[in-house]
Design a protein around this motif. Sequence first.
Motif, mmCIF file in Angstrom:
data_model
loop_
_atom_site.group_PDB
_atom_site.id
_atom_site.type_symbol
_atom_site.label_atom_id
_atom_site.label_comp_id
_atom_site.label_asym_id
_atom_site.label_seq_id
_atom_site.Cartn_x
_atom_site.Cartn_y
_atom_site.Cartn_z
ATOM 1 N N SER A 93 0.935 -1.245 0.013
ATOM 2 C CA SER A 93 0.005 -0.031 -0.116
ATOM 3 C C SER A 93 0.923 1.370 -0.005
ATOM 4 O O SER A 93 1.644 1.296 0.700
ATOM 5 N N GLY A 94 0.479 2.339 -1.006
ATOM 6 C CA GLY A 94 1.334 3.329 -1.087
ATOM 7 C C GLY A 94 2.469 3.369 -1.768
ATOM 8 O O GLY A 94 3.100 4.339 -2.203
ATOM 9 N N GLU A 95 2.764 2.210 -2.320
ATOM 10 C CA GLU A 95 3.943 2.102 -3.270
ATOM 11 C C GLU A 95 3.841 2.789 -4.678
ATOM 12 O O GLU A 95 2.763 2.451 -5.387
ATOM 13 N N ARG A 96 4.761 3.242 -5.082
ATOM 14 C CA ARG A 96 4.465 4.035 -6.510
ATOM 15 C C ARG A 96 5.606 3.376 -7.300
ATOM 16 O O ARG A 96 6.714 3.026 -7.263
ATOM 17 N N ILE A 97 4.840 2.928 -8.564
ATOM 18 C CA ILE A 97 5.509 2.412 -9.671
ATOM 19 C C ILE A 97 5.369 3.144 -11.048
ATOM 20 O O ILE A 97 3.996 3.367 -11.388
ATOM 21 N N VAL A 98 6.537 3.044 -11.829
ATOM 22 C CA VAL A 98 6.198 3.613 -13.061
ATOM 23 C C VAL A 98 6.283 2.270 -14.227
ATOM 24 O O VAL A 98 7.056 1.506 -14.045
ATOM 25 N N LEU A 99 5.069 2.188 -14.946
ATOM 26 C CA LEU A 99 4.846 1.147 -15.691
ATOM 27 C C LEU A 99 4.838 1.425 -17.107
ATOM 28 O O LEU A 99 4.062 1.954 -17.576
ATOM 29 N N PRO A 100 6.180 1.367 -18.090
ATOM 30 C CA PRO A 100 6.015 1.960 -19.494
ATOM 31 C C PRO A 100 5.300 0.650 -20.443
ATOM 32 O O PRO A 100 5.248 -0.508 -19.907
ATOM 33 N N SER A 101 4.642 1.074 -21.252
ATOM 34 C CA SER A 101 4.148 0.299 -22.342
ATOM 35 C C SER A 101 3.851 0.851 -23.635
ATOM 36 O O SER A 101 3.380 2.109 -23.294
ATOM 37 N N PRO A 102 3.933 0.420 -24.682
ATOM 38 C CA PRO A 102 3.842 0.942 -25.812
ATOM 39 C C PRO A 102 2.119 1.216 -26.183
ATOM 40 O O PRO A 102 1.735 2.222 -27.049
ATOM 41 N N ASN A 103 1.174 0.530 -25.520
ATOM 42 C CA ASN A 103 -0.222 0.770 -25.848
ATOM 43 C C ASN A 103 -1.207 1.301 -24.795
ATOM 44 O O ASN A 103 -1.399 2.367 -25.009
ATOM 45 N N GLY A 104 -1.091 0.531 -23.745
ATOM 46 C CA GLY A 104 -1.943 1.122 -22.511
ATOM 47 C C GLY A 104 -1.549 2.333 -21.943
ATOM 48 O O GLY A 104 -2.301 3.415 -21.583
ATOM 49 N N SER A 105 -0.266 2.467 -21.719
ATOM 50 C CA SER A 105 0.119 3.825 -20.946
ATOM 51 C C SER A 105 0.177 4.746 -22.056
ATOM 52 O O SER A 105 -0.159 6.054 -21.704
ATOM 53 N N THR A 106 0.447 4.630 -23.335
ATOM 54 C CA THR A 106 0.552 5.626 -24.506
ATOM 55 C C THR A 106 -1.101 6.198 -24.590
ATOM 56 O O THR A 106 -1.301 7.361 -24.467
ATOM 57 N N ILE A 107 -1.859 5.265 -24.571
ATOM 58 C CA ILE A 107 -3.357 5.734 -24.789
ATOM 59 C C ILE A 107 -3.747 6.425 -23.618
ATOM 60 O O ILE A 107 -4.696 7.511 -23.651
ATOM 61 N N SER A 108 -3.361 5.984 -22.468
ATOM 62 C CA SER A 108 -3.730 6.560 -21.035
ATOM 63 C C SER A 108 -3.474 8.060 -21.221
ATOM 64 O O SER A 108 -4.226 8.741 -20.467
ATOM 65 N N LEU A 109 -2.313 8.229 -21.580
ATOM 66 C CA LEU A 109 -1.848 9.819 -21.520
ATOM 67 C C LEU A 109 -2.578 10.542 -22.693
ATOM 68 O O LEU A 109 -1.721 11.781 -22.877
ATOM 69 N N ALA A 110 -3.064 9.978 -23.643
ATOM 70 C CA ALA A 110 -3.523 10.604 -24.673
ATOM 71 C C ALA A 110 -5.004 11.216 -24.398
ATOM 72 O O ALA A 110 -5.553 11.726 -25.516
#
Length: 237
Positions: A93-110
């Motif tokens: 709980s509370g842990e922070r993670i950077v999760l790169p991905s070419p599809n899900g991440s890119t679309i989330s940020l669009a």
Amino acid sequence: MTSDQQEFDIRCEWGLRGAEVLAPVCDAMVVVDVLSFTTAVSVAVNRGGVVFPYRWKDDSRIAFAQEVGAVLAGPRGTGTYSLSPLSLRSVKSGERIVLPSPNGSTISLATGNTPTYAGCLRNARAVAIAAMRHGPRIGVIPCGERWADDATLRPALEDLIGAGAVIAELHGTRSPEAMAAVWAFEGAAASLRETIGACASGKELIERGHPEDVEIACDLGADAIAPWLVGGAYMAA
């Protein structure tokens, strides 16, 4: 624009371009990448984690993780957090993670300023309930995959099924594209593990030695918390 499905409350379109078209005209967006970005996000957030989507897999991700004070996810099978949902079952709980991905991440940020959720089979009902709080116009985006030779969109069956699971829980008029996703989900609902395990993305994961990730992704309704994208990170809605 005919492609924005404006006559309907519930809309569905593929990939990055679909997100760019629907986000400005919807009250909320749901990104669906069943194998495995949004499933991984759901597992982590339901354990109290915070997940930062990141577009790139180059060295800039290292600096970004340091900037936000997060653990950087690595490749599957390296003993650390990754796009493997199995690896994220140990998130604290509370842990922070950077999760790169070419599809899900890119679309989330669009999706711009439109409220955005990470949807999958595990959290379809929770995400639908959360998204409807923002208004009746919901855009659901099955992310799809990329062909290796030219990086063009490959529609992915598992994402269409996952999108249908979310849409089946949404209230309002459905576009034909949204209805097609529901039909895919209803047709596969009695045999999710068999169907997704036998589709191209499922077979690829199993052949690479990650059958547990397919099992976790197919656990319909297992997660009760909707991951909401706030300030560049998915957290509990």
